[in-house]
Design a protein around this motif. Sequence first.
Motif, PDB file in Angstrom:
ATOM      1  N   VAL A 194      14.477 110.538-109.340  1.00 42.56           N
ATOM      2  CA  VAL A 194      14.820 112.058-109.055  1.00 42.56           C
ATOM      3  C   VAL A 194      13.907 113.029-109.809  1.00 42.56           C
ATOM      4  O   VAL A 194      13.242 114.189-109.051  1.00 42.56           O
ATOM      5  CB  VAL A 194      16.072 112.264-109.283  1.00 42.56           C
ATOM      6  N   VAL A 195      13.672 112.660-110.881  1.00 45.06           N
ATOM      7  CA  VAL A 195      12.519 113.691-111.932  1.00 45.06           C
ATOM      8  C   VAL A 195      11.385 113.698-111.166  1.00 45.06           C
ATOM      9  O   VAL A 195      10.609 114.663-111.064  1.00 45.06           O
ATOM     10  CB  VAL A 195      12.778 113.467-113.266  1.00 45.06           C
ATOM     11  N   ILE A 196      10.755 112.574-110.668  1.00 45.15           N
ATOM     12  CA  ILE A 196       9.608 112.507-110.328  1.00 45.15           C
ATOM     13  C   ILE A 196       9.261 112.994-108.838  1.00 45.15           C
ATOM     14  O   ILE A 196       8.104 113.568-108.598  1.00 45.15           O
ATOM     15  CB  ILE A 196       8.974 111.022-110.098  1.00 45.15           C
ATOM     16  N   VAL A 197      10.245 112.817-108.171  1.00 44.53           N
ATOM     17  CA  VAL A 197      10.382 113.468-106.994  1.00 44.53           C
ATOM     18  C   VAL A 197      10.366 115.151-106.871  1.00 44.53           C
ATOM     19  O   VAL A 197       9.705 115.783-106.230  1.00 44.53           O
ATOM     20  CB  VAL A 197      11.538 112.939-105.913  1.00 44.53           C
ATOM     21  N   VAL A 198      11.302 115.496-107.820  1.00 44.43           N
ATOM     22  CA  VAL A 198      11.233 116.973-108.047  1.00 44.43           C
ATOM     23  C   VAL A 198       9.908 117.454-108.442  1.00 44.43           C
ATOM     24  O   VAL A 198       9.314 118.513-107.963  1.00 44.43           O
ATOM     25  CB  VAL A 198      12.366 117.440-108.806  1.00 44.43           C
ATOM     26  N   ILE A 253       6.969 116.413-107.983  1.00 40.96           N
ATOM     27  CA  ILE A 253       6.148 116.213-106.590  1.00 40.96           C
ATOM     28  C   ILE A 253       6.388 117.267-105.815  1.00 40.96           C
ATOM     29  O   ILE A 253       5.405 118.007-105.497  1.00 40.96           O
ATOM     30  CB  ILE A 253       5.966 114.921-106.142  1.00 40.96           C
ATOM     31  N   VAL A 254       7.741 117.782-105.508  1.00 43.38           N
ATOM     32  CA  VAL A 254       7.933 118.764-104.624  1.00 43.38           C
ATOM     33  C   VAL A 254       7.397 120.343-105.408  1.00 43.38           C
ATOM     34  O   VAL A 254       6.898 120.873-104.663  1.00 43.38           O
ATOM     35  CB  VAL A 254       9.264 118.935-104.340  1.00 43.38           C
ATOM     36  N   LEU A 255       7.701 120.368-106.656  1.00 49.07           N
ATOM     37  CA  LEU A 255       7.285 121.482-107.265  1.00 49.07           C
ATOM     38  C   LEU A 255       5.784 121.706-107.133  1.00 49.07           C
ATOM     39  O   LEU A 255       5.080 122.777-106.938  1.00 49.07           O
ATOM     40  CB  LEU A 255       7.751 121.486-108.650  1.00 49.07           C
ATOM     41  N   PHE A 256       5.049 120.605-107.521  1.00 51.65           N
ATOM     42  CA  PHE A 256       3.411 120.714-107.116  1.00 51.65           C
ATOM     43  C   PHE A 256       2.867 121.084-105.926  1.00 51.65           C
ATOM     44  O   PHE A 256       2.178 121.901-105.844  1.00 51.65           O
ATOM     45  CB  PHE A 256       2.897 119.192-107.757  1.00 51.65           C
ATOM     46  N   VAL A 257       3.329 120.500-104.969  1.00 52.67           N
ATOM     47  CA  VAL A 257       3.147 120.646-103.670  1.00 52.67           C
ATOM     48  C   VAL A 257       3.309 122.092-103.239  1.00 52.67           C
ATOM     49  O   VAL A 257       2.607 122.930-102.823  1.00 52.67           O
ATOM     50  CB  VAL A 257       3.850 119.804-102.523  1.00 52.67           C
ATOM     51  N   LEU A 258       4.704 122.738-103.543  1.00 52.50           N
ATOM     52  CA  LEU A 258       4.893 124.151-103.333  1.00 52.50           C
ATOM     53  C   LEU A 258       3.939 124.767-104.123  1.00 52.50           C
ATOM     54  O   LEU A 258       3.751 126.032-103.537  1.00 52.50           O
ATOM     55  CB  LEU A 258       6.328 124.234-103.934  1.00 52.50           C
ATOM     56  N   ALA A 259       3.587 124.579-105.445  1.00 55.52           N
ATOM     57  CA  ALA A 259       2.638 125.299-106.186  1.00 55.52           C
ATOM     58  C   ALA A 259       1.327 125.407-105.272  1.00 55.52           C
ATOM     59  O   ALA A 259       0.564 126.379-105.496  1.00 55.52           O
ATOM     60  CB  ALA A 259       2.583 124.853-107.728  1.00 55.52           C
ATOM     61  N   LEU A 260       0.700 124.455-104.683  1.00 55.28           N
ATOM     62  CA  LEU A 260      -0.500 124.410-103.779  1.00 55.28           C
ATOM     63  C   LEU A 260      -0.334 124.986-102.628  1.00 55.28           C
ATOM     64  O   LEU A 260      -1.240 125.859-102.290  1.00 55.28           O
ATOM     65  CB  LEU A 260      -0.879 123.147-103.553  1.00 55.28           C
ATOM     66  N   VAL A 261       0.916 125.243-102.114  1.00 53.62           N
ATOM     67  CA  VAL A 261       0.944 126.013-100.692  1.00 53.62           C
ATOM     68  C   VAL A 261       1.265 127.288-100.845  1.00 53.62           C
ATOM     69  O   VAL A 261       0.642 128.019-100.267  1.00 53.62           O
ATOM     70  CB  VAL A 261       2.180 125.194-100.031  1.00 53.62           C
ATOM     71  N   MET A 262       1.949 127.872-101.977  1.00 54.61           N
ATOM     72  CA  MET A 262       2.647 128.947-101.964  1.00 54.61           C
ATOM     73  C   MET A 262       1.398 129.972-102.398  1.00 54.61           C
ATOM     74  O   MET A 262       0.647 129.791-103.309  1.00 54.61           O
ATOM     75  CB  MET A 262       3.879 129.307-103.019  1.00 54.61           C
ATOM     76  N   GLY A 294      13.817  98.819-106.842  1.00 52.52           N
ATOM     77  CA  GLY A 294      12.987  98.016-106.771  1.00 52.52           C
ATOM     78  C   GLY A 294      11.954  97.704-105.592  1.00 52.52           C
ATOM     79  O   GLY A 294      12.559  97.321-104.640  1.00 52.52           O
ATOM     80  N   TRP A 295      10.728  97.772-105.790  1.00 53.06           N
ATOM     81  CA  TRP A 295       9.840  97.611-104.691  1.00 53.06           C
ATOM     82  C   TRP A 295       8.906  96.487-104.913  1.00 53.06           C
ATOM     83  O   TRP A 295       8.048  96.725-105.937  1.00 53.06           O
ATOM     84  CB  TRP A 295       9.195  98.544-104.197  1.00 53.06           C
ATOM     85  N   GLY A 296       8.949  95.286-104.781  1.00 55.54           N
ATOM     86  CA  GLY A 296       7.950  94.030-105.254  1.00 55.54           C
ATOM     87  C   GLY A 296       8.439  94.005-106.686  1.00 55.54           C
ATOM     88  O   GLY A 296       9.381  93.818-107.404  1.00 55.54           O
ATOM     89  N   GLY A 297       7.323  94.245-107.594  1.00 52.77           N
ATOM     90  CA  GLY A 297       7.303  94.184-108.954  1.00 52.77           C
ATOM     91  C   GLY A 297       7.540  95.390-109.472  1.00 52.77           C
ATOM     92  O   GLY A 297       7.410  95.626-110.871  1.00 52.77           O
ATOM     93  N   PHE A 298       7.798  96.335-108.969  1.00 56.65           N
ATOM     94  CA  PHE A 298       7.851  97.887-109.324  1.00 56.65           C
ATOM     95  C   PHE A 298       9.293  98.181-109.554  1.00 56.65           C
ATOM     96  O   PHE A 298      10.280  98.142-108.445  1.00 56.65           O
ATOM     97  CB  PHE A 298       7.209  98.831-108.422  1.00 56.65           C
ATOM     98  N   ILE A 299       9.989  98.343-110.689  1.00 55.28           N
ATOM     99  CA  ILE A 299      11.481  98.861-110.872  1.00 55.28           C
ATOM    100  C   ILE A 299      11.571 100.267-111.439  1.00 55.28           C
ATOM    101  O   ILE A 299      10.572 100.552-112.402  1.00 55.28           O
ATOM    102  CB  ILE A 299      11.959  97.878-111.712  1.00 55.28           C
ATOM    103  N   ILE A 300      12.416 101.089-110.818  1.00 60.38           N
ATOM    104  CA  ILE A 300      12.396 102.506-111.543  1.00 60.38           C
ATOM    105  C   ILE A 300      13.796 102.851-111.477  1.00 60.38           C
ATOM    106  O   ILE A 300      14.727 102.368-110.632  1.00 60.38           O
ATOM    107  CB  ILE A 300      11.564 103.627-110.683  1.00 60.38           C
ATOM    108  N   GLN A 301      14.329 103.543-112.393  1.00 56.36           N
ATOM    109  CA  GLN A 301      15.745 104.009-112.486  1.00 56.36           C
ATOM    110  C   GLN A 301      15.843 105.184-111.588  1.00 56.36           C
ATOM    111  O   GLN A 301      15.175 106.032-111.429  1.00 56.36           O
ATOM    112  CB  GLN A 301      16.115 104.358-113.935  1.00 56.36           C
TER     113      GLN A 301
END
Length: 59
Positions: free
Chosen positions: A35-39, A41-50, A23-30
């Motif tokens: 992990v799914v969101i970070v993966v 985002i990483v795949l999205f950035v790789l798709a833009l760069v590659m 949790g950060w302030g009023g934001f809570i995430i499991q």
Amino acid sequence: MVKATTSKEDRMTEVMSSGTYFGWGGFIIQSGNLVVIVVMIVLFVLALVMPFPGGKGRK
């Protein structure tokens, strides 16, 4: 004796207690969702760069 009904607070406590939460302030995430969101985002950035395969030789 078993309670036939549970209060909304009891159900929310049961749901919130199953897993690790951050949790950060009023934001809570499991942690699993984080992990799914970070993966994603990483795949999205790789798709833009590659580059696309075979894209440099085409006209």
